[in-house]
Design an enzyme around this catalytic site. Sequence first.
Site, mmCIF file in Angstrom:
data_model
loop_
_atom_site.group_PDB
_atom_site.id
_atom_site.type_symbol
_atom_site.label_atom_id
_atom_site.label_comp_id
_atom_site.label_asym_id
_atom_site.label_seq_id
_atom_site.Cartn_x
_atom_site.Cartn_y
_atom_site.Cartn_z
ATOM 1 N N LYS A 35 35.392 169.133 -5.652
ATOM 2 C CA LYS A 35 34.716 170.257 -6.303
ATOM 3 C C LYS A 35 34.493 171.392 -5.295
ATOM 4 O O LYS A 35 34.726 172.568 -5.593
ATOM 5 C CB LYS A 35 33.375 169.749 -6.840
ATOM 6 C CG LYS A 35 32.859 170.529 -8.018
ATOM 7 C CD LYS A 35 31.559 169.941 -8.524
ATOM 8 C CE LYS A 35 31.751 168.771 -9.452
ATOM 9 N NZ LYS A 35 30.488 168.163 -9.865
ATOM 10 N N THR A 85 21.296 164.828 -14.469
ATOM 11 C CA THR A 85 20.335 163.786 -14.840
ATOM 12 C C THR A 85 20.878 163.080 -16.079
ATOM 13 O O THR A 85 20.369 163.259 -17.180
ATOM 14 C CB THR A 85 18.940 164.382 -15.148
ATOM 15 O OG1 THR A 85 19.094 165.460 -16.087
ATOM 16 C CG2 THR A 85 18.276 164.910 -13.892
ATOM 17 N N ASN A 210 15.103 171.956 -26.020
ATOM 18 C CA ASN A 210 16.292 171.231 -26.477
ATOM 19 C C ASN A 210 15.967 170.304 -27.653
ATOM 20 O O ASN A 210 16.786 170.142 -28.556
ATOM 21 C CB ASN A 210 16.929 170.457 -25.317
ATOM 22 C CG ASN A 210 17.833 171.362 -24.485
ATOM 23 O OD1 ASN A 210 18.011 172.532 -24.812
ATOM 24 N ND2 ASN A 210 18.404 170.839 -23.427
ATOM 25 N N LEU A 252 21.527 176.658 -37.643
ATOM 26 C CA LEU A 252 21.527 176.002 -38.952
ATOM 27 C C LEU A 252 22.970 175.796 -39.393
ATOM 28 O O LEU A 252 23.281 175.893 -40.573
ATOM 29 C CB LEU A 252 20.761 176.832 -39.982
ATOM 30 C CG LEU A 252 19.235 176.821 -39.867
ATOM 31 C CD1 LEU A 252 18.614 177.646 -40.999
ATOM 32 C CD2 LEU A 252 18.661 175.405 -39.905
ATOM 33 N N GLY A 255 27.479 170.418 -39.978
ATOM 34 C CA GLY A 255 28.841 169.994 -39.658
ATOM 35 C C GLY A 255 28.810 168.604 -39.050
ATOM 36 O O GLY A 255 28.007 167.756 -39.463
ATOM 37 N N CYS A 262 23.885 167.923 -22.830
ATOM 38 C CA CYS A 262 22.431 168.167 -22.819
ATOM 39 C C CYS A 262 21.681 167.601 -24.018
ATOM 40 O O CYS A 262 20.892 166.676 -23.863
ATOM 41 C CB CYS A 262 22.169 169.665 -22.704
ATOM 42 S SG CYS A 262 22.722 170.334 -21.135
ATOM 43 N N LYS A 265 21.480 163.583 -24.658
ATOM 44 C CA LYS A 265 20.775 162.792 -23.629
ATOM 45 C C LYS A 265 19.346 163.291 -23.442
ATOM 46 O O LYS A 265 18.453 162.503 -23.129
ATOM 47 C CB LYS A 265 21.552 162.764 -22.318
ATOM 48 C CG LYS A 265 21.640 164.088 -21.591
ATOM 49 C CD LYS A 265 21.185 164.006 -20.159
ATOM 50 C CE LYS A 265 21.389 165.328 -19.463
ATOM 51 N NZ LYS A 265 20.248 165.913 -18.846
ATOM 52 N N LYS A 325 32.036 172.001 -28.190
ATOM 53 C CA LYS A 325 31.810 173.284 -28.874
ATOM 54 C C LYS A 325 32.838 174.282 -28.332
ATOM 55 O O LYS A 325 33.455 174.019 -27.283
ATOM 56 C CB LYS A 325 30.383 173.776 -28.664
ATOM 57 C CG LYS A 325 30.075 174.212 -27.249
ATOM 58 C CD LYS A 325 28.711 174.864 -27.215
ATOM 59 C CE LYS A 325 28.464 175.581 -25.921
ATOM 60 N NZ LYS A 325 27.167 176.220 -25.841
ATOM 61 N N ARG A 332 31.905 165.935 -22.893
ATOM 62 C CA ARG A 332 30.854 164.922 -22.812
ATOM 63 C C ARG A 332 30.206 164.753 -24.186
ATOM 64 O O ARG A 332 29.799 165.715 -24.819
ATOM 65 C CB ARG A 332 29.795 165.333 -21.773
ATOM 66 C CG ARG A 332 30.290 165.177 -20.341
ATOM 67 C CD ARG A 332 29.263 165.656 -19.352
ATOM 68 N NE ARG A 332 29.042 167.092 -19.458
ATOM 69 C CZ ARG A 332 28.082 167.743 -18.817
ATOM 70 N NH1 ARG A 332 27.248 167.094 -18.036
ATOM 71 N NH2 ARG A 332 27.960 169.053 -18.962
HETATM 72 C C1 UDX Z 1 22.101 173.445 -24.953
HETATM 73 C C2 UDX Z 1 20.986 174.472 -25.124
HETATM 74 O O1 UDX Z 1 21.367 175.392 -26.168
HETATM 75 C C3 UDX Z 1 20.756 175.206 -23.813
HETATM 76 O O2 UDX Z 1 19.683 176.126 -23.952
HETATM 77 C C4 UDX Z 1 20.432 174.195 -22.737
HETATM 78 O O3 UDX Z 1 20.248 174.823 -21.485
HETATM 79 C C5 UDX Z 1 21.526 173.155 -22.634
HETATM 80 O O4 UDX Z 1 21.760 172.544 -23.904
HETATM 81 P P1 UDX Z 1 24.761 173.569 -24.816
HETATM 82 O O5 UDX Z 1 24.752 172.097 -24.600
HETATM 83 O O6 UDX Z 1 25.640 174.428 -23.962
HETATM 84 O O7 UDX Z 1 23.284 174.153 -24.637
HETATM 85 O O8 UDX Z 1 25.207 173.793 -26.326
HETATM 86 P P2 UDX Z 1 24.609 174.434 -27.648
HETATM 87 O O9 UDX Z 1 25.174 175.772 -27.868
HETATM 88 O O10 UDX Z 1 23.147 174.275 -27.725
HETATM 89 O O11 UDX Z 1 25.287 173.457 -28.721
HETATM 90 C C6 UDX Z 1 25.013 172.069 -28.681
HETATM 91 C C7 UDX Z 1 25.750 171.347 -29.775
HETATM 92 O O12 UDX Z 1 25.188 171.656 -31.037
HETATM 93 C C8 UDX Z 1 27.250 171.661 -29.884
HETATM 94 O O13 UDX Z 1 27.954 170.445 -30.083
HETATM 95 C C9 UDX Z 1 27.339 172.541 -31.100
HETATM 96 O O14 UDX Z 1 28.574 172.439 -31.750
HETATM 97 C C10 UDX Z 1 26.210 171.974 -31.961
HETATM 98 N N1 UDX Z 1 25.661 172.921 -32.952
HETATM 99 C C11 UDX Z 1 25.109 174.086 -32.534
HETATM 100 C C12 UDX Z 1 25.706 172.603 -34.294
HETATM 101 O O15 UDX Z 1 26.196 171.533 -34.701
HETATM 102 N N2 UDX Z 1 25.182 173.493 -35.198
HETATM 103 C C13 UDX Z 1 24.630 174.660 -34.817
HETATM 104 O O16 UDX Z 1 24.176 175.396 -35.694
HETATM 105 C C14 UDX Z 1 24.579 174.977 -33.441
#
Ligand code: UDX
Length: 436
Positions: A35, A85, A210, A252, A255, A262, A265, A325, A332
């Site tokens: 890395k 973590t 979260n 909202l 799906g 994040c 876990k 996403k 992960r």
């Molecule tokens: C999240 C928090 O948003 C962020 O603030 C924190 O620091 C880390 O965890 P992240 O894991 O990058 O960020 O993804 P996020 O955009 O929150 O999406 C998480 C998951 O929820 C994805 O799998 C996404 O597809 C899903 N999701 C999100 C839905 O299923 N529906 C939604 O409406 C929004």
Amino acid sequence: MKLSVIGCGYLGAVHAAAMASIGHEVVGIDVDERKIASLSAGEAPFFEPGLQQILADGLASGRLRFTTDMAHAAGSAVHFVGVGTPQQKDGYAADLTYVNAAVDALVPYLSAGDVVAGKSTVPVGTAATLTGRVEATGATLVWNPEFLREGFAVQDTIDPDRLVAGVPTGADGERAADILRAVYHPSVTKGTPFIVTDLATAELVKVAANAFLATKISFINAMAEIAEVTGADVTTLADAIGHDARIGRRFLGAGIGFGGGCLPKDIRAFSARAEELGRGESVAFLREVDAINLRRRDRAVDLTVQAFGGSVFKKNVTVLGAAFKPHSDDIRDSPALDVAVRLHGLGAWVTITDPEAIDNARRIHPQLNYVDDRDEALRGADAVIVVTEWDEYRRHLTPEHAATLTNGRVIIDGRNCLDATAWRNAGWDYYGMGRP
Ligand code: UDX
């Protein structure tokens, strides 16, 4: 200001490069030699929009460097700890091995007056267990949680919507808060809320945020389950309740649910920590949030099986998406990849594509057939399932074009991101999540 960033993963690498981009002199430190070699060469070790550029700029300016040698942390005014973590292998709690190891390795290089700023997401009470080790050197431990979203990490780090500083009471804490204000001076000057609080609150802010986001997603997915047995449309429902400013439409999206490094876990670690604190019942609902979320993956698999009249055995299924996403190569706990693997397990011939995540996915699940090109992946499919809402699938794939490539006309919209009417009018059998 001279800063060190311990841990150069999704959080740390972005933080280091972003801090250099706002003018600080930064050393990023990680035990992973590959890395560090990659970052030192200006190559982002993962896909994150904008990272490559600020990395290159930082290295070229001389303000950013990376090393595996913790001794280079010496002399920095602030040491950010941004190591992982993960969930423990044999339980729900967070594994704090890396946080403890990072702090232990850092301690010999701390000087009186330094600030150690924890950024990792940790169970409430963790900072209290680390304070003694840090304070023995004359340094001050604070907690400064990170709220960045993958895919928007650079933007979220340079221009966050709030900054939180958990500091100890007294003069050292006040001084540490002032130092953090100076680190984040462009945001502070711009008026970004800067919340100074105690260590426990700062730790809790992150897990609470979260937990709330996960709950919001599972709430709408629970409504999707009800919609499925009543003929209602969860997308219209979300639009309608989302107009209420108290509720809001964001997060909202019903799906196949949430995944990533994040939310899953963090809600589990929160439940485990609450139980340790004798308050398991306070967040018992998070178990339900988790269960609803996982059921949606089952539902997407069931929809696909049903579309074939009860069996996917030897059917060609093209899976659009592997990342958890869009705008990320992170797989992960990816719901997308999970659905693909389960269909494969049921005997389907699964072809999977993704604009960024194929290499990561292949490493973990080599049994699937990976194809880089979307159209190549679609060729000959009996059914198509969209599981990550990349623009390539959501906006730029028309039902007419897809029909020139596939064998069957079955589309399963695991992210409710397609125009159901357009696909049906073009002759496709469209199946959404919680939509008639
Ligand atoms: C999240 C928090 O948003 C962020 O603030 C924190 O620091 C880390 O965890 P992240 O894991 O990058 O960020 O993804 P996020 O955009 O929150 O999406 C998480 C998951 O929820 C994805 O799998 C996404 O597809 C899903 N999701 C999100 C839905 O299923 N529906 C939604 O409406 C929004």
